[in-house]
Design a protein around this motif. Structure first.
Motif, PDB file in Angstrom:
ATOM      1  N   ALA A 157       0.831  -1.213   0.000  1.00  0.00           N
ATOM      2  CA  ALA A 157       0.000   0.000   0.000  1.00  0.00           C
ATOM      3  C   ALA A 157       0.864   1.261   0.000  1.00  0.00           C
ATOM      4  O   ALA A 157       0.594   2.215  -0.744  1.00  0.00           O
ATOM      5  N   SER A 158       1.921   1.267   0.811  1.00  0.00           N
ATOM      6  CA  SER A 158       2.759   2.464   0.926  1.00  0.00           C
ATOM      7  C   SER A 158       3.492   2.748  -0.376  1.00  0.00           C
ATOM      8  O   SER A 158       3.631   3.904  -0.787  1.00  0.00           O
ATOM      9  N   ALA A 159       3.980   1.691  -1.032  1.00  0.00           N
ATOM     10  CA  ALA A 159       4.680   1.887  -2.306  1.00  0.00           C
ATOM     11  C   ALA A 159       3.722   2.451  -3.350  1.00  0.00           C
ATOM     12  O   ALA A 159       4.047   3.418  -4.058  1.00  0.00           O
ATOM     13  N   ALA A 160       2.518   1.885  -3.415  1.00  0.00           N
ATOM     14  CA  ALA A 160       1.525   2.383  -4.380  1.00  0.00           C
ATOM     15  C   ALA A 160       1.173   3.845  -4.086  1.00  0.00           C
ATOM     16  O   ALA A 160       1.024   4.668  -4.996  1.00  0.00           O
ATOM     17  N   TYR A 161       1.077   4.146  -2.799  1.00  0.00           N
ATOM     18  CA  TYR A 161       0.705   5.496  -2.362  1.00  0.00           C
ATOM     19  C   TYR A 161       1.800   6.508  -2.740  1.00  0.00           C
ATOM     20  O   TYR A 161       1.514   7.599  -3.256  1.00  0.00           O
ATOM     21  N   LEU A 162       3.070   6.136  -2.527  1.00  0.00           N
ATOM     22  CA  LEU A 162       4.170   7.051  -2.879  1.00  0.00           C
ATOM     23  C   LEU A 162       4.299   7.206  -4.392  1.00  0.00           C
ATOM     24  O   LEU A 162       4.542   8.310  -4.893  1.00  0.00           O
ATOM     25  N   VAL A 163       4.133   6.116  -5.125  1.00  0.00           N
ATOM     26  CA  VAL A 163       4.211   6.197  -6.593  1.00  0.00           C
ATOM     27  C   VAL A 163       3.128   7.142  -7.104  1.00  0.00           C
ATOM     28  O   VAL A 163       3.383   8.002  -7.958  1.00  0.00           O
ATOM     29  N   ALA A 164       1.926   7.027  -6.558  1.00  0.00           N
ATOM     30  CA  ALA A 164       0.834   7.909  -6.988  1.00  0.00           C
ATOM     31  C   ALA A 164       1.152   9.366  -6.667  1.00  0.00           C
ATOM     32  O   ALA A 164       0.885  10.269  -7.479  1.00  0.00           O
ATOM     33  N   GLN A 165       1.766   9.619  -5.505  1.00  0.00           N
ATOM     34  CA  GLN A 165       2.138  11.003  -5.158  1.00  0.00           C
ATOM     35  C   GLN A 165       3.199  11.540  -6.118  1.00  0.00           C
ATOM     36  O   GLN A 165       3.138  12.696  -6.547  1.00  0.00           O
ATOM     37  N   LEU A 166       4.175  10.702  -6.450  1.00  0.00           N
ATOM     38  CA  LEU A 166       5.226  11.142  -7.385  1.00  0.00           C
ATOM     39  C   LEU A 166       4.633  11.430  -8.761  1.00  0.00           C
ATOM     40  O   LEU A 166       4.986  12.414  -9.407  1.00  0.00           O
ATOM     41  N   ARG A 167       3.697  10.592  -9.181  1.00  0.00           N
ATOM     42  CA  ARG A 167       3.069  10.811 -10.498  1.00  0.00           C
ATOM     43  C   ARG A 167       2.166  12.025 -10.493  1.00  0.00           C
ATOM     44  O   ARG A 167       1.971  12.680 -11.499  1.00  0.00           O
ATOM     45  N   ALA A 168       1.623  12.363  -9.320  1.00  0.00           N
ATOM     46  CA  ALA A 168       0.740  13.538  -9.222  1.00  0.00           C
ATOM     47  C   ALA A 168       1.532  14.841  -9.108  1.00  0.00           C
ATOM     48  O   ALA A 168       0.955  15.924  -9.218  1.00  0.00           O
ATOM     49  N   GLY A 169       2.840  14.764  -8.878  1.00  0.00           N
ATOM     50  CA  GLY A 169       3.631  15.997  -8.857  1.00  0.00           C
ATOM     51  C   GLY A 169       4.583  16.170  -7.691  1.00  0.00           C
ATOM     52  O   GLY A 169       5.256  17.200  -7.595  1.00  0.00           O
ATOM     53  N   ALA A 170       4.671  15.201  -6.780  1.00  0.00           N
ATOM     54  CA  ALA A 170       5.686  15.302  -5.712  1.00  0.00           C
ATOM     55  C   ALA A 170       7.060  15.080  -6.341  1.00  0.00           C
ATOM     56  O   ALA A 170       7.202  14.217  -7.196  1.00  0.00           O
TER      57      ALA A 170
END
Ligand code: CP3
Length: 362
Positions: free
Chosen positions: A203-216
């Motif tokens: 879950a955490s990896a998916a969550y961080l990947v989504a944040q990076l793709r959203a602009g982090a």
């Protein structure tokens, strides 16, 4: 979309519709540069010590409502950057958004902290990722909005809790002083506890990947309770899961930059850095500066480590503490920060004093 036209922007490796990777100062230090003065941001920089935060918090309803409102969460994310001119914004959210998105009940009780339904072996088996992306979508909307409002030189830091630290709250259902309930479950039922950690890794990896793709452009993994683990348990429940998250995130977003914050581990820091593969390590205030310089800074960028109590106290002692940190760490790859989150009692002029001193304006 100002940052997309900036000449400092370079395109992310591959992938259509991805955000450009920006060159904010925090990101540059993690990439490889030493900057003078070093970039500065503060853990919990958006919080109750700011009147403008308290005003938004009062109209948001519950704390989780604030975390899941892209409009209000992006506003409070930007508040400290606008007030102080910090070098990074950190997404306004909480590490307990992840168990919430995994279907657990999470609430924040005013003046008492988080409350969850304590999880047991049956609850661990029942956890699943269905609905996770949908439930965390508002957080990604916040990331995207903040990125659009920030200049290209300000980094946007996303985050998650490390599996061990998130698990401690899921097991105890609240804050405890030594995480005895989670340590007990890990010792009594290691297979069930491993399954909980494995779900949190995914879950955490998916969550961080989504944040990076959203602009982090950077993400930080908070392992606030790593320090209560024995050496073998630190390896199994903190280092190994964090290493897996780092590998999963890098596998999905090659240019990801990742800061680890294993709080309270002192002599475990070097092993953590070597074995997790993080690009930077955040240090709490108990870490000796010469150890950080000699053993860690040669491996990765370091971040830290002003004691939040020294910040709250202010005065000449605050200047001296800032100067000591700069003298030891600013000759290498360094990001100035606190050793843990800013406390609500902190006077705003003390924050201004630190920023000016780090930038050599005072
Ligand atoms: O740093 C930032 O400005 C970003 C926002 C952020 C929050 N929580 C907002 C918050 C971040 C990065 C976190 C991480 C977090 N949350 C951690 C890891 C870092 C750490 O402090 O050790 C942990 C352990 C949590 C869990 C959590 N959230 C606790 C134990 C509490 C209650 C204690 C407290 O300080 O009130 C929270 C609540 C919380 N998260 C607040 C904020 C601003 C305060 C609640 C409020 O304003 O109503």
């Amino acid at each position: 979309m100002k940052q997309k036209e900036d000449s400092l922007s370079v395109l992310a490796s591959g992938g259509q519709g991805r955000r450009p990777i920006l060159t904010g100062a925090v990101r540059r230090v993690l990439d490889s540069e030493r900057l003078s003065p070093p970039p500065i941001w503060l853990m919990r920089q958006a919080g109750r010590y700011l009147p403008e935060y308290r005003a938004v918090r009062a109209k948001a309803g519950s704390f989780l409502d604030l975390c899941f409102s892209p409009e209000l969460a992006s506003e409070v994310t930007l508040q400290p950057v606008e007030r102080f001119g910090l070098d990074a914004a950190i997404l306004f959210s909480d590490i307990l958004v992840v168990p919430h998105a995994l279907g657990r009940r999470v609430a924040f009780v005013e003046g008492e902290g988080p409350r969850l339904d304590p999880i047991d072996a049956t609850g661990i088996v029942a956890l699943d990722m269905a609905g996770f992306a949908e439930r965390t979508a508002p957080v990604m909307e916040t990331v995207s909005r903040v990125r659009d409002s920030l200049g290209p030189r300000v980094s946007l830091i996303g985050f998650c809790g490390a599996p061990w630290t998130v698990a401690t709250y899921m097991v105890a259902g609240k804050s405890t002083s030594d995480q005895f309930p989670a340590r007990t479950l890990a010792a009594a039922s290691p297979a069930a506890f491993q399954q909980l950690i494995d779900t949190l890794v995914e879950a955490s990896a998916a969550y961080l990947v989504a944040q990076l793709r959203a602009g982090a452009d950077v993400v930080q993994i908070f392992d606030s309770w790593a320090g209560v683990l024995g050496p073998d348990e630190f390896q199994r429940w903190s280092i190994a899961p964090t290493a897996r998250i780092v590998a999963l995130v890098r596998g999905a977003v090659r240019a990801a930059r990742i800061i680890g914050f294993p709080k309270g581990v002192q002599f475990g820091l070097e092993r953590y850095v070597r074995e997790t593969g993080v690009d930077g390590v955040s240090l709490d205030w108990t870490v000796p500066l010469d150890m950080a310089r000699d053993r860690l800074q040669s491996l990765v960028a370091v971040q830290g480590n002003l004691d939040p109590a020294v910040l709250a106290a202010g005065g000449a002692g605050l200047d001296q503490a800032v100067d000591r940190i700069l003298a030891e760490l600013a000759n290498g790859r360094f990001i100035f920060n606190l050793g843990h989150g800013i406390v609500p009692e902190t006077p705003i002029p003390h924050v201004e004093q630190v920023i000016a001193r780090v930038r050599r304006q005072a």
